[in-house]
Motif scaffolding. Structure first.
Motif, PDB file in Angstrom:
ATOM      1  N   ALA A  60       0.835  -1.210   0.000  1.00  0.00           N
ATOM      2  CA  ALA A  60       0.000   0.000   0.000  1.00  0.00           C
ATOM      3  C   ALA A  60       0.866   1.253   0.000  1.00  0.00           C
ATOM      4  O   ALA A  60       0.584   2.227  -0.714  1.00  0.00           O
ATOM      5  CB  ALA A  60      -0.914  -0.009   1.220  1.00  0.00           C
ATOM      6  N   THR A 102       1.145   4.461  -2.443  1.00  0.00           N
ATOM      7  CA  THR A 102       0.810   5.795  -1.922  1.00  0.00           C
ATOM      8  C   THR A 102       2.058   6.391  -1.269  1.00  0.00           C
ATOM      9  O   THR A 102       2.883   6.987  -1.927  1.00  0.00           O
ATOM     10  CB  THR A 102      -0.358   5.705  -0.928  1.00  0.00           C
ATOM     11  OG1 THR A 102      -0.025   4.786   0.135  1.00  0.00           O
ATOM     12  CG2 THR A 102      -1.618   5.201  -1.613  1.00  0.00           C
ATOM     13  N   THR A 156       0.845   8.251   4.165  1.00  0.00           N
ATOM     14  CA  THR A 156      -0.575   8.025   3.857  1.00  0.00           C
ATOM     15  C   THR A 156      -1.094   6.789   4.581  1.00  0.00           C
ATOM     16  O   THR A 156      -2.207   6.798   5.140  1.00  0.00           O
ATOM     17  CB  THR A 156      -0.757   7.859   2.337  1.00  0.00           C
ATOM     18  OG1 THR A 156      -0.290   9.030   1.676  1.00  0.00           O
ATOM     19  CG2 THR A 156      -2.220   7.632   1.981  1.00  0.00           C
ATOM     20  N   VAL A 157      -0.289   5.727   4.588  1.00  0.00           N
ATOM     21  CA  VAL A 157      -0.684   4.502   5.281  1.00  0.00           C
ATOM     22  C   VAL A 157      -0.798   4.756   6.783  1.00  0.00           C
ATOM     23  O   VAL A 157      -1.734   4.299   7.440  1.00  0.00           O
ATOM     24  CB  VAL A 157       0.318   3.372   4.985  1.00  0.00           C
ATOM     25  CG1 VAL A 157       0.043   2.151   5.860  1.00  0.00           C
ATOM     26  CG2 VAL A 157       0.261   2.985   3.511  1.00  0.00           C
ATOM     27  N   ALA A 212      -3.935   6.652   7.621  1.00  0.00           N
ATOM     28  CA  ALA A 212      -5.126   5.802   7.521  1.00  0.00           C
ATOM     29  C   ALA A 212      -5.155   4.729   8.608  1.00  0.00           C
ATOM     30  O   ALA A 212      -6.190   4.084   8.804  1.00  0.00           O
ATOM     31  CB  ALA A 212      -5.196   5.159   6.148  1.00  0.00           C
ATOM     32  N   VAL A 259      -4.279  -0.021   5.464  1.00  0.00           N
ATOM     33  CA  VAL A 259      -4.363   0.116   4.003  1.00  0.00           C
ATOM     34  C   VAL A 259      -5.450   1.133   3.640  1.00  0.00           C
ATOM     35  O   VAL A 259      -6.612   0.955   4.019  1.00  0.00           O
ATOM     36  CB  VAL A 259      -4.687  -1.238   3.342  1.00  0.00           C
ATOM     37  CG1 VAL A 259      -4.844  -1.074   1.835  1.00  0.00           C
ATOM     38  CG2 VAL A 259      -3.596  -2.263   3.660  1.00  0.00           C
ATOM     39  N   PRO A 260      -5.106   2.201   2.927  1.00  0.00           N
ATOM     40  CA  PRO A 260      -6.128   3.174   2.521  1.00  0.00           C
ATOM     41  C   PRO A 260      -7.161   2.532   1.599  1.00  0.00           C
ATOM     42  O   PRO A 260      -6.846   1.652   0.795  1.00  0.00           O
ATOM     43  CB  PRO A 260      -5.319   4.246   1.775  1.00  0.00           C
ATOM     44  CG  PRO A 260      -3.921   4.097   2.299  1.00  0.00           C
ATOM     45  CD  PRO A 260      -3.756   2.635   2.556  1.00  0.00           C
ATOM     46  N   GLU A 261      -8.376   2.992   1.694  1.00  0.00           N
ATOM     47  CA  GLU A 261      -9.491   2.422   0.933  1.00  0.00           C
ATOM     48  C   GLU A 261      -9.204   2.413  -0.567  1.00  0.00           C
ATOM     49  O   GLU A 261      -9.506   1.450  -1.266  1.00  0.00           O
ATOM     50  CB  GLU A 261     -10.767   3.245   1.217  1.00  0.00           C
ATOM     51  CG  GLU A 261     -11.998   2.759   0.456  1.00  0.00           C
ATOM     52  CD  GLU A 261     -12.572   1.474   1.039  1.00  0.00           C
ATOM     53  OE1 GLU A 261     -13.258   0.746   0.290  1.00  0.00           O
ATOM     54  OE2 GLU A 261     -12.331   1.207   2.238  1.00  0.00           O
ATOM     55  N   ARG A 262      -8.603   3.481  -1.071  1.00  0.00           N
ATOM     56  CA  ARG A 262      -8.446   3.614  -2.512  1.00  0.00           C
ATOM     57  C   ARG A 262      -7.450   2.625  -3.116  1.00  0.00           C
ATOM     58  O   ARG A 262      -7.434   2.445  -4.334  1.00  0.00           O
ATOM     59  CB  ARG A 262      -8.041   5.035  -2.880  1.00  0.00           C
ATOM     60  CG  ARG A 262      -6.717   5.509  -2.322  1.00  0.00           C
ATOM     61  CD  ARG A 262      -6.555   7.014  -2.598  1.00  0.00           C
ATOM     62  NE  ARG A 262      -5.367   7.592  -2.033  1.00  0.00           N
ATOM     63  CZ  ARG A 262      -4.205   7.698  -2.658  1.00  0.00           C
ATOM     64  NH1 ARG A 262      -4.092   7.236  -3.913  1.00  0.00           N
ATOM     65  NH2 ARG A 262      -3.164   8.259  -2.077  1.00  0.00           N
ATOM     66  N   GLN A 292      -7.054  -0.570  -1.604  1.00  0.00           N
ATOM     67  CA  GLN A 292      -7.346  -1.870  -1.003  1.00  0.00           C
ATOM     68  C   GLN A 292      -7.421  -2.975  -2.058  1.00  0.00           C
ATOM     69  O   GLN A 292      -6.895  -4.077  -1.857  1.00  0.00           O
ATOM     70  CB  GLN A 292      -8.670  -1.816  -0.236  1.00  0.00           C
ATOM     71  CG  GLN A 292      -9.016  -3.097   0.510  1.00  0.00           C
ATOM     72  CD  GLN A 292      -8.037  -3.410   1.631  1.00  0.00           C
ATOM     73  OE1 GLN A 292      -7.917  -2.633   2.562  1.00  0.00           O
ATOM     74  NE2 GLN A 292      -7.340  -4.545   1.543  1.00  0.00           N
TER      75      GLN A 292
END
Length: 501
Positions: free
Chosen positions: A466, A470, A474-475, A478, A481-484, A486
């Protein structure tokens, strides 16, 4: 940056100043530019009789007043040592001159040292190495470096900047120590030198040294530490004994070991006959480093003939280095064809299954990239799963809309920072699978370490994948794992399971 351990200016890719073709210095005529270091440049040259040479130019015009003083000090040190040094494993200085040329302001006042010309450096040799396999002639090179280092220490000098780039290989393969700009003369147990050095090869105490009016105190034990690191690198195909994704991470690992917060983890590829030597060189403290090395020396020397034992047990600044030379030579170098067990690459955890869909021509690259990382999560199968999810192993993959290219779908600006992981000298490219995979392994290793520092330790393979898509920040923001990304991470984890990871 910790005070007392400041690197010099960054080396430049080209010459720091233009030198006209055929420019005369001390009876030698300069030719092709060979390379630039932090403080000067090196050029090929020919003597009056056509003999080959190399000319190092320490120019000060481009530096600040403080840096000019450092350059002048380094030039004086190199001049002083070079006049006294005479050993087959130390680069000989053939002439020293100060350039007086007002018509070329960049050169005017520069110090030029005319030296023997080498064919390549140990750094070049390591760039071609495969992790887990000793470089050709490793034991011979180490014994020759030991001999040169022993001579320096016995003569009352400390090199102060021993590293692969400063060990040169002559056309016949002979190893010679070079670059004596930080070399300092011992005053009792120590000497003083500018607070400079290579982070990958300075001992742990270097980072806490205070800089006085004369510089920082350096001891022969600093050279011994550097020799231990170099020995580990040569005998394991370039692997540093304190692995990390960056020089800073490796230096922090060495400091943690010196504090007793982490054990010494020598790579399993290091031959058994050398483990005691490297361990002795890498003893945490300066005094302990000396005592440990001498204890190993005494144990080995007890089994040697009395005459050779008397020659090995001696006092003075060169005792430790002399002892290490005896240790390195104990039993002699491996006879040709006798060291297959040492050169074999040990199995790597998380190896790529033979029947997987990972292209055969990329497997060695992936395993090499994984071996360079000390983090257990960064395995060959994880990198293979990430590559499959990124590009399907297509070296020509491209997403122009997001600016991502090559087998690892690198963004050019990000690759620029991590392309130094490439395993060969010269320019690197995100289109080159070897460069892209090496850089991916280095970046994934750094991401793993960053995530752990941020307290994220559960499900690290997915978090690394992830973060590669990103960023570690970012991880962390969040909390996982960021939704975008996943869906992408799910693909990586499925491929990882398919590969047995």
């Amino acid at each position: 940056m910790t005070p007392g351990a400041r690197p010099g200016p960054e080396p430049s890719a080209g010459p720091p100043f233009a030198v006209p073709p055929g420019y005369p210095i001390a009876g030698y005529r300069l030719g092709a530019f060979l390379g630039a270091g932090a403080w000067g440049s090196v050029h090929a040259a020919e003597g009056p009789d056509g003999s080959p040479a190399a000319v190092k130019i320490l120019g000060s015009a481009r530096f600040s007043p403080g840096q000019r003083r450092t350059v002048a000090r380094m030039a004086r040190s190199e001049q002083r040592f070079s006049r006294r040094a005479d050993h087959p494993h130390l680069i000989r200085t053939l002439a020293v001159a100060t350039v007086e040329d007002p018509d070329h302001p960049a050169l005017d006042g520069a110090v030029a040292l005319v030296m023997e010309r080498a064919a390549r450096s140990l750094q070049d040799l390591l760039a071609e190495a495969r992790p887990g396999a000793a470089v050709p002639g490793a034991e011979r090179i180490l014994t020759e470096v030991c001999a040169g280092l022993t001579h320096m220490h016995r003569a009352g000098w400390v090199h102060g900047d021993l590293k692969p780039a400063n060990i040169l290989l002559m056309p016949d393969g002979t190893a010679k120590i070079a670059d004596f700009g930080l070399t300092a003369e011992l005053e009792g147990t120590h000497a003083y030198a500018p607070p400079l050095g290579s982070p990958d090869h300075v001992p742990p105490e270097w980072w806490s040294q205070r800089t006085g009016a004369r510089g920082v105190a350096v001891r022969p034990s600093a050279d011994v530490w550097a020799f231990g690191v170099i020995a580990h690198q040569l005998l394991t195909g370039g692997l540093h004994p304190f692995l990390g994704a960056t020089a800073r991470a490796r230096s922090l690992a060495a400091q943690a070991y010196a504090r007793g917060a982490a054990p010494l983890r020598l790579d399993e590829a290091l031959p058994a006959r050398w483990r005691a030597v490297v361990t002795a060189c890498l003893a945490p403290g300066q005094q302990e480093r000396t005592r440990t090395a001498l204890a190993v020396l005494v144990a080995r020397a007890a089994a040697r003939p009395a005459r050779r034992r008397r020659a090995a047990v001696r006092t003075g600044a060169g005792l430790l280095a002399g002892g290490l030379a005896v240790l390195a030579l104990a039993g002699g170098p491996e006879p040709a064809g006798q060291g297959a067990a040492h050169r074999a690459v040990p199995p790597l955890p998380g190896a790529i299954p033979a029947d997987s869909d990972v292209p055969a021509n990329y497997r060695g690259m992936i395993e090499t990239a994984a071996r360079r990382c000390p983090e257990p999560e960064v395995t060959p199968v994880l990198l293979a799963a990430m590559l499959k999810a990124e590009s399907g192993f297509d070296p020509n993959a491209a997403r122009p809309e997001t600016g991502e290219y090559g087998i690892a779908l690198w963004t050019p600006s990000v690759f620029e920072a991590w392309g130094k992981a490439a395993t060969h000298p010269g320019p690197t490219s995100y289109w080159d699978p070897g460069d892209a995979i090496a850089a991916m392994g280095n970046y994934a290793c750094w991401l793993d370490q960053q995530l752990k520092h941020r307290g994220l330790t559960h499900g690290l393979p997915g978090l690394v994948a992830a973060a590669y898509r990103t960023s570690d920040k970012t991880v962390a923001a969040a909390g996982g794992v960021p939704e975008r990304v996943q869906q992408h991470v799910d693909k990586v984890l499925q491929y990882l399971r398919d590969y047995g990871g």
